[in-house]
Write a protein that holds these residues in place. Structure first.
Motif, PDB file in Angstrom:
ATOM      1  N   GLN A   1      -7.893 -13.230   7.678  1.00  0.00           N
ATOM      2  CA  GLN A   1      -6.424 -12.964   7.571  1.00  0.00           C
ATOM      3  C   GLN A   1      -5.961 -13.154   6.318  1.00  0.00           C
ATOM      4  O   GLN A   1      -4.806 -12.828   6.098  1.00  0.00           O
ATOM      5  N   GLN A   2      -6.651 -13.772   5.425  1.00  0.00           N
ATOM      6  CA  GLN A   2      -6.101 -14.135   4.091  1.00  0.00           C
ATOM      7  C   GLN A   2      -5.972 -12.873   3.298  1.00  0.00           C
ATOM      8  O   GLN A   2      -5.218 -12.514   2.522  1.00  0.00           O
ATOM      9  N   SER A   3      -7.030 -11.860   3.460  1.00  0.00           N
ATOM     10  CA  SER A   3      -7.153 -10.418   2.800  1.00  0.00           C
ATOM     11  C   SER A   3      -5.923  -9.581   3.378  1.00  0.00           C
ATOM     12  O   SER A   3      -5.381  -8.906   2.822  1.00  0.00           O
ATOM     13  N   GLU A   4      -5.991  -9.793   4.901  1.00  0.00           N
ATOM     14  CA  GLU A   4      -5.323  -8.826   5.677  1.00  0.00           C
ATOM     15  C   GLU A   4      -3.916  -9.125   5.614  1.00  0.00           C
ATOM     16  O   GLU A   4      -3.160  -7.885   5.470  1.00  0.00           O
ATOM     17  N   MET A   5      -3.341 -10.232   5.064  1.00  0.00           N
ATOM     18  CA  MET A   5      -2.041 -10.310   4.864  1.00  0.00           C
ATOM     19  C   MET A   5      -1.400  -9.740   3.875  1.00  0.00           C
ATOM     20  O   MET A   5      -0.528  -9.145   3.535  1.00  0.00           O
ATOM     21  N   MET A   6      -2.185  -9.800   2.496  1.00  0.00           N
ATOM     22  CA  MET A   6      -1.947  -9.095   1.490  1.00  0.00           C
ATOM     23  C   MET A   6      -1.826  -7.576   1.419  1.00  0.00           C
ATOM     24  O   MET A   6      -0.908  -6.849   1.208  1.00  0.00           O
ATOM     25  N   VAL A   7      -2.974  -7.126   2.246  1.00  0.00           N
ATOM     26  CA  VAL A   7      -3.118  -5.685   2.462  1.00  0.00           C
ATOM     27  C   VAL A   7      -1.965  -5.092   3.103  1.00  0.00           C
ATOM     28  O   VAL A   7      -1.111  -4.030   2.720  1.00  0.00           O
ATOM     29  N   ASP A   8      -1.469  -5.855   4.366  1.00  0.00           N
ATOM     30  CA  ASP A   8      -0.339  -5.460   4.795  1.00  0.00           C
ATOM     31  C   ASP A   8       1.002  -5.369   4.169  1.00  0.00           C
ATOM     32  O   ASP A   8       1.802  -4.497   4.140  1.00  0.00           O
ATOM     33  N   ALA A   9       1.062  -6.390   3.566  1.00  0.00           N
ATOM     34  CA  ALA A   9       2.258  -6.590   2.551  1.00  0.00           C
ATOM     35  C   ALA A   9       2.421  -5.461   1.435  1.00  0.00           C
ATOM     36  O   ALA A   9       3.556  -4.688   1.446  1.00  0.00           O
ATOM     37  N   LEU A  10       1.375  -5.189   1.104  1.00  0.00           N
ATOM     38  CA  LEU A  10       1.304  -3.951  -0.031  1.00  0.00           C
ATOM     39  C   LEU A  10       1.291  -2.779   0.635  1.00  0.00           C
ATOM     40  O   LEU A  10       2.130  -1.771  -0.001  1.00  0.00           O
ATOM     41  N   LYS A  11       0.968  -2.516   1.668  1.00  0.00           N
ATOM     42  CA  LYS A  11       1.277  -1.131   2.355  1.00  0.00           C
ATOM     43  C   LYS A  11       2.428  -0.983   2.681  1.00  0.00           C
ATOM     44  O   LYS A  11       3.264   0.126   2.546  1.00  0.00           O
ATOM     45  N   LYS A  12       3.393  -1.920   2.939  1.00  0.00           N
ATOM     46  CA  LYS A  12       4.723  -2.092   3.520  1.00  0.00           C
ATOM     47  C   LYS A  12       5.707  -1.490   2.258  1.00  0.00           C
ATOM     48  O   LYS A  12       6.704  -1.070   2.288  1.00  0.00           O
TER      49      LYS A  12
END
Length: 639
Positions: free
Chosen positions: A585-596
């Motif tokens: 989730q540490q990586s996935e939170m960043m990925v989701d934020a950048l995608k948005k």
């Protein structure tokens, strides 16, 4: 007369290279955990990582000029005590006792025999064994996990009866233990302990206890150490005098306990490091040729030296060798065995005979070496950083004998922030680095403030400053290369894994020097790291950031996940889905934020991988994806 062929002309970062990701993964065999044994001490044992076998560690023995494998598949000689493991086996003569990763049981194996379980499967893990021959038992560190996977395990010094597998706790009460070492006469045991919130490179205590007739320990005596002194690698000399490494002077130097067991004397005071931080068990940087002669390695300005130390006089004599990193060292009868490497030498198992010149190579981590003309040899550089500091790094220029860049152009540079963060980068030949330099990338591998190898004061620069000092030193390194004409300021990249991933994310979020980045299982949320972290590192942030009572505001300030509005650089993330150190989730939170926010981002999630990638197919996949990402982002010419 034949005219030499002119080299091809290709843009930096797009050079054709024979160092493929597949070649790198196929040829890389991690070597670790060096031990000696055999009837006369002439046998050499070590672990080799098998990327093609899902990263399995197998135990090898060099005996009579031949190498044999003692632990065929499916055995995996690996421990997860403290999650990082190490110290996964011990040798007594020709018999080996080892921890099998799948079931955490201890097994016994001898040449020609199949492994046999000594302990029963359960929730316990073992590491850092020594063999107590007189009492037919092993003594090691036990980590006992309960039914609640979220509860912290209990660590002890524990004895294992070899015949029955029965376990007896010998020392308990501290949060952590390591390095149980039995005196040559079998009468005394020493060990290290430490407690939260300290890490072992901040403060450890060295204990000594006599062994009672029934095998229990008499009242332990504190020999050295404490909250502000880090003790490493206690070892007994052949005459039963205890030696150890302490940083009480500001540097990890060698000391010994006198025969009265009261006085402690320094053996060779100097501004150099005779130890490395205790991330894993079983580290060995010195050993005894005799009671009056120590063979040791020490780190001087990031480079290893090999020497002979005479404790009586404090005289230190250099031993000639071709290496600049000596990771492990053992002293046998008439020889030295080392795991060592250098700028054009991969990590290898080397044997140096005391009576002969030269080095005998017993194993190499890379079988298929590139031509030396295609290898980038690093330059050890120092440069000014923030607040008057001096930072250190290894700079690898682009190198490929068959290609050159268009006149007047400058290369993209990848700045690497190592993990830990209390670790260090070294200059041993690494095909991952050469993968980049042979394609026309420069690489700057940074030993930022907080790194090991430069004394305690340098290591303590990161106290309360994680995400600041490390980032500033990486930024300053990139700027120094641009100022020296060695890098294209518009194509600066930063990459890092684990703690180095936080450095990478902070550099891209809070500074505008880097134009792209790659995070390998990097930390993005400091508060989440606290909540998810395993026991060993569960209080580490109290040193790196702030005590828990004051931490929340600083966590919010420094965690990249809370400032994605400031991050506008393309990124690629790599994450093992079984990672217990930095959860996905540490990586996935960043990925989701950048995608948005519409920022170019890629996410590569890997099944069956933990904190660090071991499988050949995943090593290939991640490296090729990272290269493709940079070439697309910077629109490099693929010719």
């Amino acid at each position: 007369m034949t005219t030499p062929a002119s080299p091809n002309i290709a843009a930096f970062g797009a050079w054709p290279s024979t160092i493929s990701a597949a070649r790198m993964a196929a040829g890389a065999t991690p070597l670790s955990s060096l031990m000696l044994g055999g009837a006369d001490g002439s046998d050499i044992f070590w672990l080799a990582g098998r990327a093609a076998e899902a990263g399995r560690n197998t135990l090898l023995r060099y005996h009579g000029a031949a190498t044999e494998e003692l632990t065929p598949a499916p055995f995996n000689v690996r421990s997860r005590v403290h999650e990082y493991g190490g110290g996964a086996y011990a040798v007594e003569g020709e018999t080996v006792y080892f921890s099998h990763f799948k079931d955490n049981c201890v097994y016994r194996v001898a040449p020609g025999d199949a492994p046999v379980a000594v302990t029963q499967a359960g929730r316990q893990r073992f590491a850092d064994f020594v063999v107590d021959r007189a009492r037919n038992r092993l003594i090691g560190v036990r980590e006992l996990h309960g039914d609640d996977e979220h509860a912290q395990p209990t660590n002890t010094i524990c004895a294992i009866d070899i015949a029955s597998g029965a376990e007896t706790v010998l020392a308990h009460g501290a949060d952590f233990y390591s390095s149980p070492r039995l005196s040559p006469d079998g009468r005394s045991l020493v060990w290290l302990s430490w407690d939260h919130p300290h890490m072992p490179w901040q403060g450890t205590t060295l204990w000594l206890a006599d062994i009672n007739p029934d095998g229990t320990l008499a009242a332990p005596k504190r020999i050295a150490g404490g909250e502000e002194e880090s003790i490493c690698q206690p070892e007994w000399a052949p005459d039963n005098l205890l030696h150890f490494v302490s940083d009480r002077s500001g540097w990890w130097n060698l000391y010994r306990l006198c025969a009265d067991r009261v006085r402690i004397e320094g053996l060779c005071p100097m501004e150099a490091e005779f130890a490395s931080p205790h991330w894993t068990f079983g580290n060995s940087m010195y050993g005894f040729r005799s009671a009056s002669e120590i063979i040791c390695t020490y780190i001087d300005k990031g480079v290893s030296r090999l020497a002979r130390l005479l404790p009586g006089s404090g005289k230190l004599e250099a031993i000639a060798n071709p290496y600049e990193e000596i990771r492990e060292l053992r002293v046998g009868p008439g020889y030295i065995a080392m795991l060592a490497g250098g700028p054009t030498i991969p990590m290898e198992l080397a044997r140096i005979d005391f009576t002969e010149e030269g080095v005998e190579i017993l194993a190499q981590s890379i079988d298929d070496l590139p031509e030396e003309a295609n290898l980038s040899v690093p330059v050890n550089i120092s440069y000014p950083s923030a607040n008057g500091r001096t930072a250190h790094a290894f700079y690898y220029p682009p190198r490929n004998q068959d290609v050159q860049a268009p006149a007047g152009s400058k290369p993209p540079v990848i700045v690497i922030s190592h993990g830990g963060p209390t670790g260090m980068t070294v200059n041993t030949l690494n095909l991952k680095t050469q993968f980049w330099t042979s394609r026309g990338f420069g690489v700057l591998d940074v030993n930022y403030g907080g790194s090991t190898g430069f004394g305690r004061a340098y290591r303590d620069l990161l106290k309360g400053q994680w995400g600041i000092v490390d980032v500033e030193d990486c930024v300053a390194g990139a700027q120094a290369l641009v100022e020296r004409g060695l890098a294209d300021g518009e194509r600066l990249i930063i990459r890092g894994g684990s703690a180095g991933g936080l450095t990478t994310l902070c550099a891209l979020t809070f500074h505008d020097v880097f134009k792209a980045g790659a995070s390998y299982y990097g930390v993005s949320d400091l508060k989440g790291l606290d909540q998810d972290s395993h026991k060993f590192e569960s209080h580490y942030n109290e040193y790196l950031i702030a005590p828990k009572a004051q931490a929340d505001a600083i966590y919010a300030q420094r965690s990249p996940i809370n400032h994605t509005d400031k991050l506008s650089r393309p990124m690629i993330f790599f994450q093992g889905l079984d990672d217990k150190v930095v959860p996905p989730q540490q990586s996935e939170m960043m990925v989701d934020a950048l995608k948005k926010r519409g920022i170019p981002v890629q996410y590569v999630a890997l099944e069956g991988e933990g904190h660090g990638f071991r499988k050949a197919e995943n090593i290939i996949r991640t490296l090729e994806a990272e290269l493709d990402f940079y070439q697309n982002i910077f629109k490099l010419n693929h010719a």
